[in-house]
Design a protein around this motif. Structure first.
Motif, PDB file in Angstrom:
ATOM      1  N   UNK A   1       0.812  -1.210   0.000  1.00  0.00           N
ATOM      2  CA  UNK A   1       0.000   0.000   0.000  1.00  0.00           C
ATOM      3  C   UNK A   1       0.851   1.269   0.000  1.00  0.00           C
ATOM      4  N   UNK A   2       2.119   1.153   0.336  1.00  0.00           N
ATOM      5  CA  UNK A   2       3.003   2.319   0.374  1.00  0.00           C
ATOM      6  C   UNK A   2       3.202   2.943  -1.007  1.00  0.00           C
ATOM      7  N   UNK A   3       3.153   2.121  -2.048  1.00  0.00           N
ATOM      8  CA  UNK A   3       3.324   2.647  -3.401  1.00  0.00           C
ATOM      9  C   UNK A   3       2.197   3.629  -3.715  1.00  0.00           C
ATOM     10  N   UNK A   4       0.978   3.226  -3.424  1.00  0.00           N
ATOM     11  CA  UNK A   4      -0.178   4.090  -3.672  1.00  0.00           C
ATOM     12  C   UNK A   4      -0.097   5.358  -2.837  1.00  0.00           C
ATOM     13  N   UNK A   5       0.277   5.216  -1.579  1.00  0.00           N
ATOM     14  CA  UNK A   5       0.416   6.391  -0.707  1.00  0.00           C
ATOM     15  C   UNK A   5       1.477   7.344  -1.241  1.00  0.00           C
ATOM     16  N   UNK A   6       2.602   6.785  -1.648  1.00  0.00           N
ATOM     17  CA  UNK A   6       3.699   7.603  -2.160  1.00  0.00           C
ATOM     18  C   UNK A   6       3.281   8.357  -3.417  1.00  0.00           C
ATOM     19  N   UNK A   7       2.651   7.660  -4.351  1.00  0.00           N
ATOM     20  CA  UNK A   7       2.269   8.292  -5.611  1.00  0.00           C
ATOM     21  C   UNK A   7       1.080   9.238  -5.466  1.00  0.00           C
ATOM     22  N   UNK A   8       0.405   9.186  -4.343  1.00  0.00           N
ATOM     23  CA  UNK A   8      -0.715  10.092  -4.075  1.00  0.00           C
ATOM     24  C   UNK A   8      -0.294  11.299  -3.249  1.00  0.00           C
ATOM     25  N   UNK A   9       0.956  11.315  -2.817  1.00  0.00           N
ATOM     26  CA  UNK A   9       1.416  12.379  -1.933  1.00  0.00           C
ATOM     27  C   UNK A   9       1.364  13.728  -2.646  1.00  0.00           C
ATOM     28  N   UNK A  10       0.688  14.694  -2.052  1.00  0.00           N
ATOM     29  CA  UNK A  10       0.503  15.996  -2.716  1.00  0.00           C
ATOM     30  C   UNK A  10       1.776  16.840  -2.856  1.00  0.00           C
ATOM     31  N   UNK A  11       2.794  16.559  -2.051  1.00  0.00           N
ATOM     32  CA  UNK A  11       4.014  17.364  -2.134  1.00  0.00           C
ATOM     33  C   UNK A  11       4.979  16.887  -3.213  1.00  0.00           C
ATOM     34  N   UNK A  12       4.682  15.753  -3.831  1.00  0.00           N
ATOM     35  CA  UNK A  12       5.528  15.272  -4.920  1.00  0.00           C
ATOM     36  C   UNK A  12       4.997  15.815  -6.242  1.00  0.00           C
TER      37      UNK A  12
END
Length: 78
Positions: A41-52
């Motif tokens: 689930x970390x992949x989805x969280x990472x790619x959804x991060x608004x600061x990236x």
């Protein structure tokens, strides 16, 4: 993403894979990618991060999925 939009993207990927005669390869890779994403689930969280930024997200995808077919990689970018 609505089901209707997802369906349109799926049809587009299918058509391109069929045209390039790589449907089996794309299917295999999609199954593997789905399993990886569902398990981590970390992949989805990472790619959804608004600061990236989009550029940073694209680089992350490129590093994580560097061995997939270029057609599928371009699809993932979208």
């Amino acid at each position: 993403m609505t089901n209707e939009v997802a369906k349109e993207y799926a049809i587009a990927l299918f058509d391109i894979a069929l045209e390039k005669n790589i449907l089996d390869k794309i299917t295999e890779e999609l199954i593997i990618l789905t399993e990886i994403i569902n398990e981590d689930n970390n992949i989805t969280k990472l790619l959804s991060h608004p600061q990236l930024s989009k550029v940073e997200k694209k680089e992350i995808v490129k590093k994580i999925f560097n061995s997939v077919n270029q057609t599928l990689l371009n699809f993932i970018y979208v």
